[in-house]
Design a protein around this motif. Structure first.
Motif, short mmCIF file in Angstrom:
data_model
loop_
_atom_site.label_atom_id
_atom_site.label_comp_id
_atom_site.label_asym_id
_atom_site.label_seq_id
_atom_site.Cartn_x
_atom_site.Cartn_y
_atom_site.Cartn_z
N PRO A 12 0.91 -1.27 -0.08
CA PRO A 12 0.11 0.07 -0.03
C PRO A 12 0.85 1.23 0.08
N LYS A 15 -1.38 6.61 2.47
CA LYS A 15 -2.93 6.99 2.38
C LYS A 15 -3.19 8.05 3.43
N GLN A 27 -11.65 8.39 6.68
CA GLN A 27 -10.87 8.06 5.59
C GLN A 27 -11.26 8.94 4.35
N TYR A 57 -0.84 8.96 -4.74
CA TYR A 57 -2.04 9.92 -4.50
C TYR A 57 -1.80 11.32 -4.67
N THR A 169 -2.75 -1.23 -8.52
CA THR A 169 -3.16 -0.10 -7.62
C THR A 169 -4.58 0.13 -7.13
N TYR A 173 -7.40 -0.39 -3.71
CA TYR A 173 -7.85 0.88 -3.27
C TYR A 173 -9.26 0.84 -4.04
N GLU A 176 -10.90 4.75 -4.99
CA GLU A 176 -10.30 5.70 -5.83
C GLU A 176 -10.40 5.65 -7.29
#
Length: 302
Positions: A12, A15, A27, A57, A169, A173, A176
């Motif tokens: 990961p 975040k 979150q 991100y 990726t 997640y 996202e």
């Protein structure tokens, strides 16, 4: 498809967490940004064509950019004090070969500078996605692409990258989305059409096509982060070229240094003869409309 896997490891990425005004923690739903660049050898039909993408991100990239710029600024300050020419940017091929703005540098100086840039990756977690294609072998096995193998490579490798990002990726997640940004080139239109083809047609049965928001060309003069993408594309291109040296060459120390960083994870793959054969079968199995759209995107008239 059976591809040559050069490095596989997914962890990961960092975040972000936000706090509500009343102190309740939740979150944040964030957006990934991916920066894409290509690298290839100078042959009229390249032996190896690589397309790589750095993903992180959106709120991490400004910190990455500031750290990267600081390395360049510190180096330029040093060069100025020595009465030497400064550099406008990091350019992987020129830096590696000590040419262009890096002409006159020593190997030791080049290594020291590169290590400082590697340290930027160490402090900012990213995912790397990469594919390389042997274009001379591609033309041999799929003669239809001969009029424009580079255009074909841009389109097919972009779609493969998107598939890898979608499975890798975005698979980690589920909330996202992602925007893609690539270095401006002669194939801006081809990349835009390939992106649209992937999202609209959902080809190759890849997951999460609906979470790709956009693809945008950018100029390196205005996008520092393309310099980092250039580094990764060049290193993966050189890794792909290892198979074309009869004496056999070991992995570059620079690539090893990057993929050994705990903050860097991802997947890099190279097309083999068998994988190109499977790709040929997949293209043959497309509907006439999809196949035409695919080759139109690659700027090849069937």
């Amino acid at each position: 498809m059976e591809l040559q896997e050069k490095s596989i490891r997914y962890v990961p990425v960092a975040k972000a967490w936000l706090k509500h005004a009343r102190g309740r923690e939740f979150q944040a739903v964030l957006v990934f940004r991916g920066f894409i660049d290509e690298s290839h050898d100078p042959n009229p039909i390249p032996k190896v064509f690589d397309l790589s993408c750095l993903v992180a991100y959106d709120n991490l990239w400004p910190w990455f950019e500031m750290a990267w710029v600081k390395v360049l600024e510190d180096k330029n300050e040093e060069l100025t004090k020595q009465g030497r020419s400064t550099i406008s940017r990091y350019h992987a091929a020129d830096c590696s070969s000590l040419r262009g703005e890096f002409k006159g540098w020593s190997v030791e100086e080049q290594i020291e500078f590169s290590l400082k840039l590697f340290d930027v990756f160490r402090r900012h977690p990213v995912h790397i996605h990469s594919f390389d294609m042997p274009l001379q072998l591609l033309v041999q096995e799929i003669p239809e692409v001969a009029p424009n193998p580079v255009g074909f490579a841009y389109v097919i490798l972009l779609i493969m990258l998107m598939g890898q990002i979608g499975d890798g990726t975005l698979g980690l997640y589920p909330e996202e989305n992602i925007t893609l940004h690539h270095d401006h080139c002669d194939y801006d239109g081809a990349l835009a059409d390939g992106f649209g083809l992937a999202v609209d047609e959902r080809i190759f049965d890849v997951k999460n096509w609906d979470r790709f928001i956009s693809i945008t060309p950018e100029y390196w003069q205005h996008s520092v982060l393309l310099q980092a993408a250039d580094m990764i594309a060049y290193e993966n291109f050189k890794e792909g070229m290892r198979h074309h040296y009869p004496e056999g060459r070991g992995r570059r120390k620079s690539l090893t240094a990057i993929i050994d960083l705990e903050a860097v994870s991802g997947k890099a793959s190279g097309f083999t003869l068998e994988a190109i054969g499977e790709l040929k079968s997949l293209i043959s199995g497309m509907s006439p409309q999809t196949k035409k759209r695919f080759f139109d995107a690659a700027r090849i008239i069937l």
